[in-house]
Each structure stands twice: as C-alpha cells, then as structure tokens.
Design an enzyme around this catalytic site. Structure first.
Site, PDB file in Angstrom:
ATOM      1  N   ASP A   1     -22.203  23.662  17.772  1.00 28.14           N
ATOM      2  CA  ASP A   1     -23.426  23.863  17.004  1.00 28.14           C
ATOM      3  C   ASP A   1     -24.236  25.039  17.558  1.00 28.14           C
ATOM      4  O   ASP A   1     -24.259  25.279  18.765  1.00 28.14           O
ATOM      5  CB  ASP A   1     -24.257  22.565  17.087  1.00 28.14           C
ATOM      6  CG  ASP A   1     -25.507  22.641  16.261  1.00 28.14           C
ATOM      7  OD1 ASP A   1     -25.387  22.772  15.032  1.00 28.14           O
ATOM      8  OD2 ASP A   1     -26.618  22.587  16.848  1.00 28.14           O
TER       9      ASP A   1
ATOM     10  N   GLU B   1     -20.299  27.708  15.447  1.00 24.86           N
ATOM     11  CA  GLU B   1     -21.184  27.977  14.317  1.00 24.86           C
ATOM     12  C   GLU B   1     -21.855  29.332  14.537  1.00 24.86           C
ATOM     13  O   GLU B   1     -22.623  29.501  15.479  1.00 24.86           O
ATOM     14  CB  GLU B   1     -22.254  26.893  14.173  1.00 24.86           C
ATOM     15  CG  GLU B   1     -23.108  27.129  12.942  1.00 24.86           C
ATOM     16  CD  GLU B   1     -24.409  26.319  12.914  1.00 24.86           C
ATOM     17  OE1 GLU B   1     -24.961  26.159  11.814  1.00 24.86           O
ATOM     18  OE2 GLU B   1     -24.881  25.863  13.972  1.00 24.86           O
TER      19      GLU B   1
END
Ligand code: CA
Length: 612
Positions: free
Chosen positions: A327, A356
């Site tokens: 993330d 990400e």
C-alpha cells in the site's frame, strides 16, 4: 475428574500466553531453520526494561537487550543457530532477585503446497472483505471492540463481510478463472469509525475478530492453495491506526513522525523524482501523515524497521502467503522498503510483490520499478507496479474518440514506452479497485466498451487484476468511496438475489460474466498470452491490432473502436500471420478458414487463436 481436566487445560493455555508482567511479545513466535538467524523480540510489559533477561535453550543466544525511552519496552536480539530444535524457549526475567519465566515458541517450518510468487499467468481478484460476503453473522459485532455493526445502509460502517464468506466463494472465483486473491487488509482495525477499510491496523499480528481469527486466515490460505489459488496480502508499512496499542504507548517519541500540529502529506510522488524538488516538499511527501487517524511510521528508526519487516516474514511463514500488494508504496522511506524487501527475498527468493504507485506520468511510475532502464542512483528492487499509467490510457480509450494520442492511439503510445520498465510483464493491469470509480460507470455504462477494455487487460502484457463485482457490472462513482464498495448481491443471508449463482444473472450481466469467464479461463491455458511476447501495430482509423506470440503459437487481438463494423485487410500483419491459414475466435468459438480479411463489429475486440 472433569474439574481437574479443566484446570489442567486452563494451566496449559496460561502457560502458552503471557506471564503476568508481560502484555505482548512481537513476533508472537518464530521458526527454526530460517535463512536469517537473527530475530529481534519487542517485549512489552510494565517496567519490563528493568529486568535482566537470560535463556539457556540450546542453539539460541541473546546477543543484546536494548532499553529505550519507554520503560515498558525492551528489544531483545537473538541468534538462532542452524540445527536448533523446535520447541519452547524459557526466557528468564530477573529483577531484585525475583524471577519469572516467559515461554517463547520456535516452530518447525511447514512445507508449502504451491510455490510462492506472482507472474503474468496469474489473474488477481481484489476483494474488500467487509463487502463481499458475510459467512458468519456471529462475528458482526464483537464485544469490547469500538465499532459495532449498525446495519448495512451506512456506507462508512461495517457490513459484516468476513473470511468465512470468502472461503465459501473460493469455488466461484476458481470457476471464474481467477488464480490469485488480493484481499484489502484483514488485520485488526479497532478504530471508532471507518474501521471496515482495514488500512489502520491496531495490531499487526492479529486478524480482525470481525473478519475471523488468525487460525481462520490460515484455513482461508490452505483452502485457497488446495484450489491452486494464490494468496496476496495487502501490507501497509507507511502507517497504522491511531488506536494501535504501540501508538497508545509509544516505545519512543520518534516511533512515528512527529509534527507540532497535524501535518498531512502533500500526496505528491513526483517530488521524489523531480530534479527541481525542494526538500520541503520531499519531506512532506514522506513524513507527512496520510490521514489524521493514521500515524506515519518512522521507518528510519531501526526498531520500527525491524518490527515491520519481521511482521511481513511472520505472515508469509505462518499462512504461506504467495505475494504482497504494498500500500502507498511511494509514501514510505524508500531505503527502508529496499532493506525490507531484501530480507524478504533472502528468505523467499522471487516472492511475489507489487507496489501501489498511484501516480501520473510514466517517468514517475517507472522510477519505482526495480529493473527499470532509467539512469538514476535508485533501485527499488520492486518487481511489479500497479499500472495506473496504463489505466489512464484505458480510460482515455473509452472516453475519447480515436486520434493521434487519444483512444486506442493512447494505448499504443503508452505501451510504446514500456522500454522504460525492464520487464513490464510484472506490472499489474486493471480497470478498477476499491479507490476508483467502477469501470462500468467510467465507460458510461457502454456495454461494448466494457467488454473491449476487459478483453484488453486479459490479453495485453502484465498481470491482470479484477475488482470484485465488476464481473456482474456493479457500478457507481467514488465520492463517497463507499459507493464503489457496495455489498456483492447474494453475499448476505436473505439477500433478494444471489448473483454468485450464474443462473440468477440476466441479460447483459449474464453475457458479461461469461465474457470474463471465457477469457480468463482461456488465458490460463494460453502460452502466448501468459508467457509470450507482445507485438503491436500502429493503430489507424480507430483500429488497433496486436499479437501475443511464442516461436510456434500466435494469438491475434483486433480492436475496432469505431461505431461501425469494419472489414480488416490483414496483409500488413504478415510478419506475425505468415504460416497461419486458419483461426478460431476464442469468444464465439467460430472457426475461420481464410484470414485474408477479418470482419469486426462496431466498438469491439476479438481474440483469434491462429492455426497453421
Ligand atoms: Ca460476519
């Protein structure tokens, strides 16, 4: 007799948990025969740093015990020598001639069913566990946890979906052609509100009780592996929840980035690559907080770095994780991420990872790919990226008419820049995720465009990723983002219709579900698509043709972005088509005995397996 038995069980359970002076040990256990013999225990307990610590377990040495600002913590460095036997170490704590013993387990490593790793033969399905299926109503509210179940109408509250709900639908995913499942984070998020999204962990070693338990997570992983489905864990190194037990009793002030007043990140990844960037912007990007309720972890603190890295290794070993989605990758301390990845790759070479990178500009995105061809002093070692840049092109394709740089022309232009990446086959290609408007809405609920974009991500280079419910044409725009995180119909007992059962699908839904299923399952068996090369031809008049091929096999994809049917003369594609005289349309099963011209309907993409 029964009473004595219960007493014995109670004693046994207590002996496996913490002594009265200790409230937590992280990691909660470890394994013998890891490649790295080093282990750092973070031990938490009232005034625990005042104690001397010893052990006499064969093969295990305490090399140091570090005291920090907060007396409730001690960081104990251990070396676990090769050939150390699994078992329970007695850690002996002494203060003023009084002692107590805390057991710590070193387990035997278990054999894996399938090897870890992710590659372009995978098809990843992304699930928001709270919104997918409720397999256990009993865990919807947990006593003692801050956010209760208030009902499913509120888009910001918990809806009750859980791990059992996912386990119940693994066969559905398998049937759809999925090979890997990425769940948004399942760790405990004991926050007062918005806890369903999972990105504010309050305990890094515990699955949220409203999703299940660590044991149930292990079962979910085992059940997935039995079906040849890989397990992708969503890890969040950048931040945690404000109600995390470590945040409520900080080991040291610089455990998190401290600011005089709440200071958020500028969310500007380009500041990290910009030759002209100010230090002000760079620091704000990395050290500013992502959200008020998500303290920014200071990964330059070596104890934080160890804590997080060991946590990731612990989960891989505990549940046999196959890959991580990382993330907010660009918000982390980049050197910390490299060091953490090195330790993970040391234990698990070729472990699956993708970061990400929600950014604009291929020069910004490619910077974060480990094998990129850019001349910088930075190598992230990161194998895969979420290919937002290609998504912006796909959006362009369905939003704008064909032009030099628009429509399918934009797809061509973007892929032509793949030379920046190294191996772009590790890029994750997608139409949507939990933070984006549903693609069916993005393309104006144009059924043909939806199918065309889907065909594209399932046949171009990279690892395709799917967002739950897109296969049944779920729709809506973000703002609020809960709108794109609606419950999968049929995932809850008593739902009006169960759309997990394809017999209950109608019209376009049914047609589209089969479109995804046919292509995803075909893809699994197609060497050219999963392991072959890509060749694209310059698009003209709104027609884009590309090939996936090996030395002996070839798949041809023709996209017609015009609003009328076309008759394509194939002579310009001889470079890839020569030697083939026939073709099978994978979507319709039609066979063609001549390839001189190909007819393509308006706004559609066809996939042809070429036959000699
Ligand atoms: Ca539940």
């Amino acid at each position: 007799m029964k009473q004595i038995f219960s007493l014995l069980i109670a004693f046994y359970i207590t002996a496996n948990l913490f002594s009265q002076n200790i409230t937590n040990i992280c990691p909660p256990n470890w394994w013998v025969e890891m490649k790295d013999s080093y282990l750092q225990l973070m031990i938490h307990g009232d005034n625990i740093s005042a104690y001397d610590i010893k052990t006499n377990y064969p093969g295990v040495k305490i090399t140091s015990a570090t005291k920090v600002e907060n007396k409730n913590y001690v960081f104990v460095d251990l070396v676990i020598e090769p050939n150390t036997k699994p078992g329970k170490i007695n850690l002996e704590f002494t203060l003023n001639k009084k002692s107590f013993t805390q057991q710590y387990e070193l387990k035997q490593r278990e054999k894996r069913i399938i090897p870890y790793g992710l590659n372009s033969s995978d098809f990843i399905y992304l699930i928001m566990p709270d919104r997918f299926s409720n397999g256990d109503m009993a865990n919807d509210s947990i006593s003692g946890m801050k956010e209760k179940y208030y009902g499913r109408e509120n888009l910001t509250a918990r809806h009750g979906g859980d791990l059992q709900g996912i386990i119940n639908h693994l066969d559905y995913l398998k049937d759809l052609g999925v090979t890997a499942v990425w769940c948004t984070p399942l760790l405990e998020n004991d926050q007062a509100e918005w806890s369903y999204h999972g990105y504010a962990a309050t305990d890094h070693y515990k699955i949220d009780a409203r999703f299940g338990s660590n044991d149930l997570y292990k079962k979910y992983a085992d059940e997935s592996h039995k079906r040849n489905l890989k397990v992708i864990m969503d890890i969040v190194p950048n931040h945690c929840g404000s109600q995390n037990w470590m945040i409520l009793d900080l080991p040291m002030q610089d455990w998190v980035h401290q600011w005089d007043t709440y200071t958020k990140t500028n969310y500007r990844t380009p500041a990290l690559v910009d030759n002209y960037a100010s230090n002000y912007d760079k620091i704000l990007m990395t050290d500013g907080w992502f959200d008020k309720h998500m303290p920014d972890l200071n990964q330059q603190n070596e104890f934080v770095a160890n804590y997080l890295t060991q946590n990731y290794i612990w989960w891989i070993e505990f549940a046999h994780i196959d890959g991580f989605r990382i993330d907010t990758y660009t918000y982390n301390d980049l050197q910390f991420m490299i060091d953490a990845q090195k330790r993970i790759f040391n234990e698990y070479p070729d472990f699956g990872m993708f970061a990400e990178t929600w950014v604009d500009g291929i020069g910004v995105q490619s910077y974060f790919k480990g094998d990129n061809n850019l001349n910088t002093n930075y190598n992230s070692l990161m194998p895969g990226l979420t290919d937002f840049e290609l998504l912006w092109s796909i959006n362009n394709m369905v939003e704008k008419p064909f032009g030099w740089t628009d429509g399918v022309g934009n797809i061509y232009l973007k892929l032509a820049q793949d030379y920046l990446y190294g191996d772009a086959n590790k890029n994750v290609v997608f139409l949507g995720n939990h933070d984006l408007s549903r693609f069916y809405s993005v393309c104006g609920e144009d059924f043909n465009k939806m199918k065309m974009a889907t065909t594209f991500i399932l046949t171009t280079r990279g690892i395709p990723q799917w967002y739950y419910g897109d296969e049944i044409l779920m729709k809506n725009f973000t703002n609020p983002d809960g709108r794109v995180r609606e419950d999968f119909p049929g995932g809850w007992p008593g739902d009006a219709v169960n759309k997990f059962d394809a017999n209950n699908l109608e019209g376009k839904e049914k047609d589209f579900f089969h479109h995804v299923k046919i292509l995803a399952n075909y893809r699994k068996t197609s060497l050219p698509i999963t392991q072959g090369n890509l060749m694209q031809f310059v698009p003209f008049d709104g027609v884009y043709v590309y090939f996936r091929y090996t030395d002996t096999q070839c798949v041809m994809i023709v996209m017609n972005s015009n609003n009328k049917e076309i008759q394509l003369d194939t002579k310009n594609y001889a470079e890839r088509m020569s030697g083939f005289s026939k073709a099978k349309n994978i979507l319709t099963n039609e066979q063609f005995n001549s390839l001189t011209t190909i007819k393509i309907s308006a706004m559609s993409a066809d996939v042809y397996e070429l036959i000699k």
